[in-house]
Motif scaffolding. Structure first.
Motif, PDB file in Angstrom:
ATOM      1  N   GLY A  43       0.770  -1.239   0.000  1.00  0.00           N
ATOM      2  CA  GLY A  43       0.000   0.000   0.000  1.00  0.00           C
ATOM      3  C   GLY A  43       0.800   1.288   0.000  1.00  0.00           C
ATOM      4  O   GLY A  43       0.219   2.372  -0.046  1.00  0.00           O
ATOM      5  N   TRP A  44       2.116   1.199   0.067  1.00  0.00           N
ATOM      6  CA  TRP A  44       2.970   2.390   0.050  1.00  0.00           C
ATOM      7  C   TRP A  44       3.252   2.799  -1.395  1.00  0.00           C
ATOM      8  O   TRP A  44       3.270   1.965  -2.284  1.00  0.00           O
ATOM      9  CB  TRP A  44       4.290   2.101   0.750  1.00  0.00           C
ATOM     10  N   ILE A  68       1.898   6.763   2.546  1.00  0.00           N
ATOM     11  CA  ILE A  68       0.737   5.875   2.600  1.00  0.00           C
ATOM     12  C   ILE A  68      -0.373   6.581   3.364  1.00  0.00           C
ATOM     13  O   ILE A  68      -0.112   7.382   4.270  1.00  0.00           O
ATOM     14  CB  ILE A  68       1.072   4.519   3.277  1.00  0.00           C
ATOM     15  N   ARG A  69      -1.597   6.310   2.950  1.00  0.00           N
ATOM     16  CA  ARG A  69      -2.759   6.715   3.745  1.00  0.00           C
ATOM     17  C   ARG A  69      -3.485   5.438   4.085  1.00  0.00           C
ATOM     18  O   ARG A  69      -3.860   4.657   3.214  1.00  0.00           O
ATOM     19  CB  ARG A  69      -3.666   7.660   2.975  1.00  0.00           C
ATOM     20  N   THR A  70      -3.648   5.211   5.372  1.00  0.00           N
ATOM     21  CA  THR A  70      -4.330   4.025   5.863  1.00  0.00           C
ATOM     22  C   THR A  70      -5.250   4.486   6.997  1.00  0.00           C
ATOM     23  O   THR A  70      -5.464   5.678   7.164  1.00  0.00           O
ATOM     24  CB  THR A  70      -3.293   2.960   6.302  1.00  0.00           C
ATOM     25  N   ASN A  76      -8.023   8.189  10.086  1.00  0.00           N
ATOM     26  CA  ASN A  76      -6.940   8.116   9.109  1.00  0.00           C
ATOM     27  C   ASN A  76      -5.566   8.137   9.759  1.00  0.00           C
ATOM     28  O   ASN A  76      -5.362   8.767  10.798  1.00  0.00           O
ATOM     29  CB  ASN A  76      -7.029   9.283   8.128  1.00  0.00           C
TER      30      ASN A  76
END
Length: 142
Positions: A43-44, A68-70, A76
Motif C-alpha cells: 500500500g505504500w 501511505i494513507r491508511t 486516518n
C-alpha cells in the motif's frame, strides 16, 4: 531482519500509540527499485516529485520518499518513509497536513544539499518555503 513488519507506532503529531501498523524498515538486500516494488505490495507509494513544478523528491534509486494513507478504528493515518541506500525511517501522523510537512522537510533537505533538482533561491529552512512548494505536485495522488 524483515523490510516490512507490523508494529505498534506512536504518531509523531498526536503521540498516540497504535497497534498493528505496517511499518517499513531497513532494506539492504537489493537496491532502491526493488524496495519500491516491495513496498507497493503493502500500500505504500514512492513519491516522485513535490511542489509547484514537480521538483525531484530524492535521488532515485539511492534516496526515495514514500507515503501511505491508511486507517485504524479511530481514523486516518498518514505515513512517511525515507529510503537512503537501504536505511529506512518510517513515521506516522494523524493529519495529512503533518504528513505533507514531513515530506516538505525531506524535499527541502535534498534540494538544499544539491542531491535533487529543486527550486532556485531556496530559503534556509523548509518552514520558509512558499505554500506552492509545500504540497504534492498535481501529478501525485495522495
Amino acid at each position: 531482519m524483515k523490510a516490512i513488519a507490523t508494529h505498534t507506532v506512536t504518531t509523531a503529531d498526536t503521540g498516540e500509540e497504535i497497534d498493528g501498523v505496517t511499518v517499513l524498515r531497513d532494506y539492504h538486500m537489493n537496491g532502491g527499485y526493488d524496495w519500491m516494488e516491495l513496498i507497493e505490495e503493502h500500500g505504500w507509494a514512492v513519491i516522485p516529485s513535490w511542489g509547484s513544478e514537480g521538483w525531484d523528491l530524492g535521488q532515485w534509486p539511492l534516496v526515495m520518499v514514500a507515503g501511505i494513507r491508511t486507517a485504524d478504528s479511530i481514523g486516518n493515518l498518514f505515513g512517511v518513509a525515507t529510503y537512503c541506500e537501504g536505511d529506512v525511517t518510517c513515521t506516522f501522523y494523524r493529519s495529512k497536513s503533518q504528513q505533507h510537512e514531513a515530506i516538505t522537510k525531506h524535499a527541502h533537505y535534498w534540494w538544499k544539499n544539491g542531491s535533487a533538482h529543486g527550486p532556485t533561491n531556496l530559503p534556509e529552512t523548509a518552514a520558509e518555503l512558499p505554500g506552492r512548494d509545500r504540497r504534492p505536485h498535481t501529478g501525485w495522488t495522495d
